[in-house]
Design a protein around this motif. Sequence first.
Motif, PDB file in Angstrom:
ATOM      1  N   GLN A  27       1.132  -1.117  -0.073  1.00 26.38           N
ATOM      2  CA  GLN A  27       0.153  -0.027   0.049  1.00 26.38           C
ATOM      3  C   GLN A  27       0.909   1.325   0.025  1.00 26.38           C
ATOM      4  O   GLN A  27       1.871   1.273   0.793  1.00 26.38           O
ATOM      5  CB  GLN A  27      -0.818  -0.050   1.389  1.00 26.38           C
ATOM      6  N   GLN A  28       0.554   2.159  -0.756  1.00 22.65           N
ATOM      7  CA  GLN A  28       1.180   3.436  -0.813  1.00 22.65           C
ATOM      8  C   GLN A  28       0.931   4.081   0.409  1.00 22.65           C
ATOM      9  O   GLN A  28      -0.329   4.278   0.887  1.00 22.65           O
ATOM     10  CB  GLN A  28       0.791   4.460  -2.146  1.00 22.65           C
ATOM     11  N   GLN A  29       1.934   4.658   0.958  1.00 24.29           N
ATOM     12  CA  GLN A  29       1.743   5.564   2.214  1.00 24.29           C
ATOM     13  C   GLN A  29       2.452   6.947   1.724  1.00 24.29           C
ATOM     14  O   GLN A  29       2.897   7.748   2.726  1.00 24.29           O
ATOM     15  CB  GLN A  29       2.810   4.831   3.500  1.00 24.29           C
ATOM     16  N   ASP A  30       2.059   7.503   0.424  1.00 30.47           N
ATOM     17  CA  ASP A  30       2.589   8.770   0.149  1.00 30.47           C
ATOM     18  C   ASP A  30       1.599   9.659   1.039  1.00 30.47           C
ATOM     19  O   ASP A  30       0.395   9.527   1.335  1.00 30.47           O
ATOM     20  CB  ASP A  30       2.164   8.994  -1.114  1.00 30.47           C
ATOM     21  N   ALA A  31       2.262  11.005   1.651  1.00 31.65           N
ATOM     22  CA  ALA A  31       1.410  11.488   2.522  1.00 31.65           C
ATOM     23  C   ALA A  31       0.959  12.903   1.717  1.00 31.65           C
ATOM     24  O   ALA A  31       1.695  13.628   1.029  1.00 31.65           O
ATOM     25  CB  ALA A  31       2.104  12.130   3.871  1.00 31.65           C
ATOM     26  N   LEU A  32      -0.162  13.389   2.080  1.00 32.81           N
ATOM     27  CA  LEU A  32      -0.764  14.757   1.387  1.00 32.81           C
ATOM     28  C   LEU A  32      -1.386  15.450   2.543  1.00 32.81           C
ATOM     29  O   LEU A  32      -2.277  14.963   3.207  1.00 32.81           O
ATOM     30  CB  LEU A  32      -1.782  14.365   0.169  1.00 32.81           C
ATOM     31  N   VAL A  33      -1.076  16.649   2.654  1.00 34.04           N
ATOM     32  CA  VAL A  33      -1.770  17.311   3.692  1.00 34.04           C
ATOM     33  C   VAL A  33      -2.266  18.902   2.824  1.00 34.04           C
ATOM     34  O   VAL A  33      -1.744  19.396   1.979  1.00 34.04           O
ATOM     35  CB  VAL A  33      -0.892  17.973   4.700  1.00 34.04           C
ATOM     36  N   LEU A  34      -3.732  18.789   2.759  1.00 36.35           N
ATOM     37  CA  LEU A  34      -4.404  19.939   2.234  1.00 36.35           C
ATOM     38  C   LEU A  34      -4.616  21.224   3.059  1.00 36.35           C
ATOM     39  O   LEU A  34      -4.922  21.023   4.509  1.00 36.35           O
ATOM     40  CB  LEU A  34      -5.795  19.466   1.602  1.00 36.35           C
ATOM     41  N   VAL A  35      -4.454  22.418   2.855  1.00 30.95           N
ATOM     42  CA  VAL A  35      -4.313  23.566   3.496  1.00 30.95           C
ATOM     43  C   VAL A  35      -5.356  24.354   2.869  1.00 30.95           C
ATOM     44  O   VAL A  35      -5.465  24.694   1.853  1.00 30.95           O
ATOM     45  CB  VAL A  35      -2.978  24.208   3.402  1.00 30.95           C
ATOM     46  N   LEU A  36      -6.674  24.606   3.792  1.00 33.80           N
ATOM     47  CA  LEU A  36      -7.809  25.369   3.266  1.00 33.80           C
ATOM     48  C   LEU A  36      -7.971  26.570   4.081  1.00 33.80           C
ATOM     49  O   LEU A  36      -7.874  26.686   5.278  1.00 33.80           O
ATOM     50  CB  LEU A  36      -8.887  24.527   3.409  1.00 33.80           C
ATOM     51  N   ASP A  37      -7.782  27.870   3.444  1.00 36.94           N
ATOM     52  CA  ASP A  37      -8.391  29.229   3.989  1.00 36.94           C
ATOM     53  C   ASP A  37      -9.730  29.287   4.483  1.00 36.94           C
ATOM     54  O   ASP A  37     -10.726  28.928   3.413  1.00 36.94           O
ATOM     55  CB  ASP A  37      -7.827  29.916   2.790  1.00 36.94           C
ATOM     56  N   LEU A  38      -9.743  29.730   5.657  1.00 37.62           N
ATOM     57  CA  LEU A  38     -11.401  29.770   6.195  1.00 37.62           C
ATOM     58  C   LEU A  38     -11.499  30.935   6.700  1.00 37.62           C
ATOM     59  O   LEU A  38     -12.300  31.518   7.691  1.00 37.62           O
ATOM     60  CB  LEU A  38     -11.642  28.500   7.108  1.00 37.62           C
ATOM     61  N   SER A  39     -10.967  32.064   6.062  1.00 42.92           N
ATOM     62  CA  SER A  39     -11.041  33.547   6.419  1.00 42.92           C
ATOM     63  C   SER A  39     -12.083  33.942   5.999  1.00 42.92           C
ATOM     64  O   SER A  39     -12.783  33.421   5.083  1.00 42.92           O
ATOM     65  CB  SER A  39      -9.728  34.112   5.989  1.00 42.92           C
ATOM     66  N   PRO A  40     -12.841  34.941   6.444  1.00 49.38           N
ATOM     67  CA  PRO A  40     -13.774  35.923   6.008  1.00 49.38           C
ATOM     68  C   PRO A  40     -13.823  36.163   4.555  1.00 49.38           C
ATOM     69  O   PRO A  40     -14.948  36.166   3.905  1.00 49.38           O
ATOM     70  CB  PRO A  40     -14.184  36.947   6.948  1.00 49.38           C
ATOM     71  N   SER A  41     -12.440  36.124   3.999  1.00 49.94           N
ATOM     72  CA  SER A  41     -12.503  36.618   2.552  1.00 49.94           C
ATOM     73  C   SER A  41     -13.006  35.636   1.547  1.00 49.94           C
ATOM     74  O   SER A  41     -13.163  35.963   0.349  1.00 49.94           O
ATOM     75  CB  SER A  41     -11.075  36.877   2.317  1.00 49.94           C
ATOM     76  N   MET A  42     -13.367  34.158   2.120  1.00 45.87           N
ATOM     77  CA  MET A  42     -13.599  33.102   1.354  1.00 45.87           C
ATOM     78  C   MET A  42     -15.167  33.300   1.041  1.00 45.87           C
ATOM     79  O   MET A  42     -15.742  32.644   0.238  1.00 45.87           O
ATOM     80  CB  MET A  42     -13.163  31.653   2.050  1.00 45.87           C
ATOM     81  N   LEU A  43     -15.747  34.142   1.827  1.00 45.95           N
ATOM     82  CA  LEU A  43     -17.216  34.451   1.549  1.00 45.95           C
ATOM     83  C   LEU A  43     -17.606  35.251   0.327  1.00 45.95           C
ATOM     84  O   LEU A  43     -18.757  35.551   0.057  1.00 45.95           O
ATOM     85  CB  LEU A  43     -17.746  34.816   2.963  1.00 45.95           C
ATOM     86  N   ALA A  44     -16.522  36.036  -0.223  1.00 50.37           N
ATOM     87  CA  ALA A  44     -16.754  36.832  -1.282  1.00 50.37           C
ATOM     88  C   ALA A  44     -17.288  36.356  -2.497  1.00 50.37           C
ATOM     89  O   ALA A  44     -16.998  35.032  -2.633  1.00 50.37           O
ATOM     90  CB  ALA A  44     -15.196  37.468  -1.636  1.00 50.37           C
ATOM     91  N   GLU A  45     -18.221  37.038  -3.166  1.00 53.30           N
ATOM     92  CA  GLU A  45     -18.950  36.337  -4.177  1.00 53.30           C
ATOM     93  C   GLU A  45     -18.498  36.743  -5.620  1.00 53.30           C
ATOM     94  O   GLU A  45     -19.299  36.789  -6.623  1.00 53.30           O
ATOM     95  CB  GLU A  45     -20.241  36.568  -4.062  1.00 53.30           C
TER      96      GLU A  45
END
Length: 126
Positions: A27-45
Amino acid sequence: MLMLAWLLGTLALAGPTWSKLPQPLYQQQDALVLVLDLSPSMLAEDQKPSRLVHARHRVIDMLKARREGLTGLVVYGGDAHVLVPLSSDQQTLLALVPTLSPAIMPLRGSRAEDAVALATQLLQDG
């Protein structure tokens, strides 16, 4: 008779089994970490319906495309938090992504450098 007894004794010592033993698979054990911005600017339309919705869809697409390996998720706003440590459980991560919003972050802001440092530490520890 002696030959039959010898044959049955040999088979008994060989230990025939009726069930198949599991074979260890690579089994591959490659690691991936996703980084997600949850600042208020993410609500911009500026992107309909919002940046956050687009980011969620992209994270979900990446998770569905990833078949093997360990995946983690770091979210950030005013500070960074490990939401999901490195794990091979994609289903839990897929279930959490739609619930992400800036409302869950304790501090306002956008400290991406903290998130990258936390993701790097997560990869080193994993």
